[in-house]
Scaffold this active site. Structure first.
Site, PDB file in Angstrom:
ATOM      1  N   LYS A  24       0.849  -1.198   0.000  1.00  0.00           N
ATOM      2  CA  LYS A  24       0.000   0.000   0.000  1.00  0.00           C
ATOM      3  C   LYS A  24       0.888   1.252   0.000  1.00  0.00           C
ATOM      4  O   LYS A  24       2.101   1.154   0.244  1.00  0.00           O
ATOM      5  CB  LYS A  24      -0.898  -0.010   1.243  1.00  0.00           C
ATOM      6  CG  LYS A  24      -0.132   0.015   2.570  1.00  0.00           C
ATOM      7  CD  LYS A  24      -1.048  -0.256   3.761  1.00  0.00           C
ATOM      8  CE  LYS A  24      -0.271  -0.277   5.064  1.00  0.00           C
ATOM      9  NZ  LYS A  24      -1.101  -0.756   6.187  1.00  0.00           N
ATOM     10  N   TYR A  27      18.976  28.146   8.512  1.00  0.00           N
ATOM     11  CA  TYR A  27      17.818  28.888   9.025  1.00  0.00           C
ATOM     12  C   TYR A  27      17.792  28.878  10.542  1.00  0.00           C
ATOM     13  O   TYR A  27      18.050  27.854  11.180  1.00  0.00           O
ATOM     14  CB  TYR A  27      16.521  28.271   8.514  1.00  0.00           C
ATOM     15  CG  TYR A  27      16.210  28.587   7.066  1.00  0.00           C
ATOM     16  CD1 TYR A  27      15.950  29.890   6.666  1.00  0.00           C
ATOM     17  CD2 TYR A  27      16.166  27.565   6.126  1.00  0.00           C
ATOM     18  CE1 TYR A  27      15.652  30.167   5.327  1.00  0.00           C
ATOM     19  CE2 TYR A  27      15.862  27.844   4.798  1.00  0.00           C
ATOM     20  CZ  TYR A  27      15.610  29.145   4.407  1.00  0.00           C
ATOM     21  OH  TYR A  27      15.314  29.414   3.097  1.00  0.00           O
TER      22      TYR A  27
HETATM   23  C1  LIG Z   1      -0.315  -1.835   6.780  1.00  0.00           C
HETATM   24  C2  LIG Z   1      -0.881  -3.112   7.267  1.00  0.00           C
HETATM   25  C3  LIG Z   1      -0.052  -4.231   7.451  1.00  0.00           C
HETATM   26  C4  LIG Z   1       1.455  -4.166   7.332  1.00  0.00           C
HETATM   27  O1  LIG Z   1       1.985  -3.663   8.528  1.00  0.00           O
HETATM   28  P1  LIG Z   1       3.563  -3.635   8.798  1.00  0.00           P
HETATM   29  O2  LIG Z   1       3.674  -3.200  10.205  1.00  0.00           O
HETATM   30  O3  LIG Z   1       4.129  -2.636   7.841  1.00  0.00           O
HETATM   31  O4  LIG Z   1       4.058  -5.001   8.544  1.00  0.00           O
HETATM   32  C5  LIG Z   1      -0.651  -5.431   7.799  1.00  0.00           C
HETATM   33  N1  LIG Z   1      -1.989  -5.514   7.981  1.00  0.00           N
HETATM   34  C6  LIG Z   1      -2.807  -4.458   7.843  1.00  0.00           C
HETATM   35  C7  LIG Z   1      -4.269  -4.619   8.081  1.00  0.00           C
HETATM   36  C8  LIG Z   1      -2.282  -3.215   7.505  1.00  0.00           C
HETATM   37  O5  LIG Z   1      -3.101  -2.167   7.371  1.00  0.00           O
END
Ligand SMILES: *Cc1c(COP(=O)(O)O)cnc(C)c1O
Length: 357
Positions: A33, A253
């Site tokens: 994702k 800055y």
């Molecule tokens: C994003 C997500 C994961 C992956 O999580 P990580 O901590 O990056 O391994 C797994 N399950 C769900 C439902 C998620 O939303």
């Protein structure tokens, strides 16, 4: 051409995916994702597709991008559909769908589907974000079966605190899950990266590794399995200006750094507009000309300053690693008071270059 770039090591990505499968002994949905946490979802999916059991994304827009690129493997929508009219596309594109709320269940019951779909039925086992209430779980399962619109159901839940190995939270969530799914004979999926790495006893037919695929640890403390991960992204740039400053001179800055002694300073083409965290303070590690050094003063939009005082071999054009194989993204995250997830997701503007070795 501006020298800032992100090198993506696809071989390391495959190594980390295999590690997730090996240590869990389960099938693994590679979580890609948010554009594979900034690594590029299509390229990462292509690199993994020959081996992968499937992929997971946040929404149908991300899934359609994969299908348009020719990815045929299973793709799970981690939040299911946001509107009921996505269901026809879910069928057409052969996507797997999380059901986390009663309104989604009702929408499936009422929909006319050309083919039955695969549903991952999500339980709220204690995180209290999404997922069905334990009291509704069995009935929801039975209603899905009775609807005739579902070909397969996987039972899932998600951990709130699996990265805290000394907390009881994950065990308590497993107990809630076990009670809620009693008597249901379906595959289960509980484990995200911290649970793959740190909770070997948790049952899972399917694991859902995300951050570990990219080679970063979700833990603050050392972990033996996490130590076997290989960083996938190297963010690098070059020194574009060098100056010698006497003691007492401000840098950047807000004059947040004043030279305590005569110093040699390098300016690097990298800033917060590239995703380097503005919160990173003086002292945050960098690698320049192969040697560890440190950030000085405030990070600007397009540039940042580093210490070359004790790196005599470094000068104009020297390569700087902001994070990668030597400087861990999780260390930058810690310095900037965030997590490696956000460090990666914030990447922008810099071109991504992919390598197989
Ligand atoms: C994003 C997500 C994961 C992956 O999580 P990580 O901590 O990056 O391994 C797994 N399950 C769900 C439902 C998620 O939303």
């Amino acid at each position: 051409m501006r020298p800032a770039r992100a090198l993506i090591d696809l071989q390391a990505l495959r190594h980390n995916y295999q590690l997730a499968r090996e240590v869990s002994g389960a099938r693994a949905l590679a979580v890609i994702k948010a554009d594979a946490y900034g690594h590029g979802a299509v390229r990462c999916a292509q690199a993994l597709e020959a081996d992968a059991d499937g992929f997971a994304v946040a929404c149908i827009e991300e899934a359609l991008e994969l299908r348009a690129a020719g990815i045929r493997a299973p793709v799970l929508l981690l939040e299911g559909f946001f509107e009921a009219d996505e269901l026809s596309l879910i069928v057409e594109q052969d996507l797997w769908c999380v059901v986390h709320s009663l309104w989604q269940l009702e929408a499936i019951e009422q929909a006319t589907l050309r083919k039955p779909i695969t549903v991952w039925l999500k339980l709220d086992s204690g995180m209290h974000r999404v997922g069905l209430h334990p009291a509704d779980y069995q009935a929801a399962y039975q209603r899905l079966l009775a609807s005739g619109k579902v070909a397969k159901i996987v039972l899932m839940s998600h951990f709130a605190r699996a990265d805290e190995l000394d907390s009881n939270s994950a065990s308590e969530q497993v107990a809630v899950f076990e009670a809620a799914r009693q008597g249901l004979s379906a595959q289960v999926s509980l484990r995200n990266s911290p649970a793959v790495l740190g909770w070997p006893q948790v049952p899972s037919d399917w694991v859902r590794p995300g951050i570990m695929l990219y080679g970063a640890t979700p833990f603050e403390e050392a972990n033996a399995v996490a130590a076997r991960l290989q960083p996938v992204m190297t963010l690098e740039s070059k020194v574009i200006s060098v100056r010698e400053l006497p003691a007492g001179e401000p840098v950047g800055y807000g004059a947040r750094f004043i030279t305590p002694k005569p110093m040699r300073l390098g300016v690097v083409a990298m800033g917060y507009a590239d995703g380097y965290p503005r919160q990173a303070p003086t002292g945050t590690p960098v690698l320049v000309a192969g040697q560890r050094s440190q950030l000085l003063g405030r990070v600007s939009m397009d540039m940042l300053c580093i210490d070359l005082t004790d790196v005599p071999q470094a000068g104009l054009g020297s390569t700087v690693e902001l994070w990668g194989k030597n400087i861990l993204a999780s260390d930058i995250a810690m310095a900037a008071d965030t997590i490696p997830y956000q460090i990666f997701c914030n990447l922008r503007r810099v071109p991504r270059l992919y390598s197989e070795v």
